[in-house]
Design an enzyme around this catalytic site. Structure first.
Site, PDB file in Angstrom:
ATOM      1  N   LYS A 147       0.831  -1.207   0.000  1.00 15.04           N
ATOM      2  CA  LYS A 147       0.000   0.000   0.000  1.00 15.04           C
ATOM      3  C   LYS A 147       0.865   1.256   0.000  1.00 15.04           C
ATOM      4  O   LYS A 147       1.889   1.298   0.691  1.00 15.04           O
ATOM      5  CB  LYS A 147      -0.874  -0.053   1.263  1.00 15.04           C
ATOM      6  CG  LYS A 147      -1.708   1.178   1.535  1.00 15.04           C
ATOM      7  CD  LYS A 147      -2.940   1.227   0.688  1.00 15.04           C
ATOM      8  CE  LYS A 147      -3.745   2.508   0.929  1.00 15.04           C
ATOM      9  NZ  LYS A 147      -4.561   2.870  -0.242  1.00 15.04           N
ATOM     10  N   CYS A 184      -1.952   8.801  -8.281  1.00 15.66           N
ATOM     11  CA  CYS A 184      -3.196   8.598  -7.544  1.00 15.66           C
ATOM     12  C   CYS A 184      -4.154   9.743  -7.851  1.00 15.66           C
ATOM     13  O   CYS A 184      -3.822  10.904  -7.624  1.00 15.66           O
ATOM     14  CB  CYS A 184      -2.971   8.518  -6.039  1.00 15.66           C
ATOM     15  SG  CYS A 184      -4.555   8.373  -5.162  1.00 15.66           S
TER      16      CYS A 184
END
Lengths: 336, 283
Positions: free
Chosen positions: A68, A153
């Site tokens: 992550k 992102c």
């Protein structure tokens, strides 16, 4: 998910099973100087810090785990609702919630170090200095095999998207991170650009050791009864089988534009899906959203790739970029 | 927690678009604790990609005790009580005996983990507060509290009488059941929080523990009421979930204090939380 037994059939039906078993598929690969026992990795944000899946699958069978996204400081993430299922996919706007680089080193890395799977750490920041700071903290840890710089992102102002949508900034943040990085640096590109090859070249020129593509596509879903967005962030990143054809096309384009290795990702749920990316030019693949609903997917992809290579008596490496184009189609021309 | 392929034994239609799905799962059923949940996958439907989180309603022996069959006293059946609300539950309703499905279970922290047990022991009476399909999370806690000899009462509200499913299952375990419907078709007209408030007012000297599961607004009102009356209150939360494993972070809710920033995952830190720990901001 597709039935794995449908892979590698027909052409080699008459071959003796013993011969197939003896044939080495050559799944072991070297990427940017790192040795992987196979080319299947789990994607950042879909596999936690690895340990969450330890009770469900044999992590030692994976090529690698991309953890992550980690930032220098912990991040709380976005308000609920954060996810919404769409046709053959899902939208998410998690907001890069993570424990922060220090806590990652203390609490998560020791477990990852014990695995045969390579450990890649996805890194993001809100400024070039902040990316560099995160890499510097992570450099203190033992057992990280590579970094995957997240400049794509779509869900936070500080999630790097600004770096992934301006080639100059891509070059700046990659060069700065590469300068301080102790290990090979992959750059995860955004598909939310007009021409992804521009960004691929920019990352390569700045010293990236490899590329990962693609991250999620910015999307949106609306509740028509309440006239409100389905997720609190209004827009979110679309992932899952729905994005696969676009991701394959982008991998194909980028593999023709750069020399550094490309890891393909986008909607992979079976070995056949993975093979599309490989034939388009990817040297390895990542399994993402499928981990959520079918945790054993990445292991099945490994087994399916092995079975395919054995059936076709082909080494994995010779599949990479093995796309056969129609004769009247010049390879470089892609209209879209 | 195990990921298993399980067979449908029965998918019984109840009133108001509710169903009771019984799945044969001899490995998972013995592990289930009150308040836990399952993630059910409906393979073969690309438009229903993600698993669906479902409260575990009950676990059952494969053969009733005394029938001379079955492996001792271990439960082998997991029951899920659900209502058709969308595409996923619509597909669930189409499951027939013998069909197979994939289930990840049991998941999450239940009601009577060590950290909550003390509150149950100290209470004179446990009040279950259910809204609609929230009832599905409360039967196993009621059973286990009954075994411990703790006095219980059920407050159950729904839109109409058709949605008041499962009340008969609680009868052996709770002293009294108070019903309410928004359309006035059964019990007190209006929300269940009204009779609950009256009960708390009328028994100020008693120590209650509240266990609640239902829509956000009901949980918020119950939490506020519990706080005002000084009663500890546990809530079983729901949220959209991507994985149920704690990795997608899609189900996080805002909570007070530290721990994973100021968010905690319903699937992993929950689904049961202390009501005062949750930030009851408007959804």
């Amino acid at each position: 998910m597709k039935n794995q037994s449908s892979i590698g059939l027909a052409r080699n039906q008459s071959r003796e099973p013993e011969t197939e078993a003896a044939f080495s598929p050559g799944l072991e690969i070297d990427l940017a100087g790192i040795h992987f026992q196979n080319p299947v990795l789990t994607a950042s944000g879909t596999f936690g810090y690895g340990q969450e899946f330890a009770r469900l699958i044999d992590l030692n069978k994976l090529g690698g785990i991309v953890v992550k996204g980690i930032s220098a400081e912990p991040m709380p993430g976005n308000p609920a609702p954060r996810i919404y299922e769409t046709e053959a996919g899902m939208l998410n706007a998690i907001g890069l919630q993570n424990v922060g680089a220090r806590k990652f080193l203390e609490e998560k890395l020791p477990f990852l170090r014990t695995l045969k799977a390579r450990c890649l750490v996805n890194v993001f920041g809100y400024s070039t200095e902040n990316y560099v700071r995160c890499v510097e903290i992570l450099n203190e840890g033992e057992g990280i095999d590579a970094y995957e710089l997240n400049i794509s992102c779509p869900n936070t102002r500080c999630g790097g998207m600004v770096y992934g949508s301006d080639p100059k900034l891509t070059e700046e943040v990659v060069a700065a991170s590469k300068r301080v990085s102790r290990c090979p640096l992959f750059v995860k590109l955004s598909p939310n650009v007009t021409d992804i090859t521009v960004f691929a070249r920019a990352a390569e020129a700045a010293g990236a050791d490899g590329l990962t593509l693609v991250n999620t596509f910015v999307g949106m879903a609306i509740d028509v009864e309440t006239h409100t967005p389905r997720i609190s962030n209004v827009t979110g990143g679309l992932s899952g089988p729905a994005i696969k054809p676009v991701a394959v096309r982008m991998v194909y384009q980028v593999c023709r534009a750069v020399k550094i290795p490309v890891i393909g990702i986008g909607g992979i749920a079976s070995a056949e899906d993975a093979l599309e990316f490989v034939i388009a030019g990817a040297r390895a693949v990542q399994v993402g959203t499928a981990n959520f609903y079918a945790p054993e997917t990445s292991i099945r992809v490994v087994e399916g790739l092995r079975a395919y290579c054995q059936h076709h008596r082909t080494h994995f490496s010779s599949l990479v970029g093995s796309l056969r184009l129609p004769e009247d189609q010049p390879p470089a021309s892609i209209e879209y | 927690m195990l990921d298993e392929t399980v067979a449908v034994i029965e998918n019984r239609p109840l009133t108001g678009g509710h169903f009771l799905l019984s799945l044969r799962s001899p490995h998972q059923a013995p592990l289930v604790r009150p308040g836990q949940f399952a993630m059910l996958r409906l393979p073969g439907h690309s438009d229903v990609l993600l698993r669906r989180p479902m409260s575990i309603y009950d676990v059952k022996l494969a053969h009733p005790q005394g029938s001379g069959k079955g492996k001792g006293n271990l439960p082998e059946i997991i029951q899920l009580l659900y209502k058709i609300v969308g595409r996923g539950t619509q597909l669930m309703a189409e499951l027939r005996p013998g069909d197979q499905t994939e289930m990840l279970a049991p998941l999450g922290h239940g009601f009577f983990e060590e950290k909550y047990l003390e509150a149950a022991r100290q209470a004179d009476e446990v009040l279950h507060v259910a809204g609609g399909i929230g009832i599905a999370a409360l039967l196993m806690p009621a059973k286990s509290l009954a075994r411990a000899g703790i006095r219980q009462r059920l407050f159950f509200g729904a839109r109409g009488v058709q949605e008041l499913v499962g009340t008969e299952d609680f009868v052996p375990f709770v002293g009294e059941t108070i019903l309410s419907t928004e359309d006035g078709s059964c019990g007190t007209p209006g929300y269940i929080t009204r009779p609950l408030e009256a009960h708390l007012e009328n028994h100020r000297h008693q120590r209650f523990l509240l266990l609640a599961c239902g829509p956000w607004a009901m949980l918020e009102a119950t939490a506020e009421m519990a706080c005002r009356h000084g009663c500890p209150c546990l809530v079983s939360m729901e949220n959209r979930m991507g994985c149920g494993l704690g990795v997608c972070l899609g189900c996080s809710i805002r909570v007070r204090g530290e721990g994973h920033g100021s968010y905690e995952r319903v699937c992993t830190e929950g689904p049961v939380f202390w009501a005062k720990h949750v930030m009851w901001e408007r959804k």
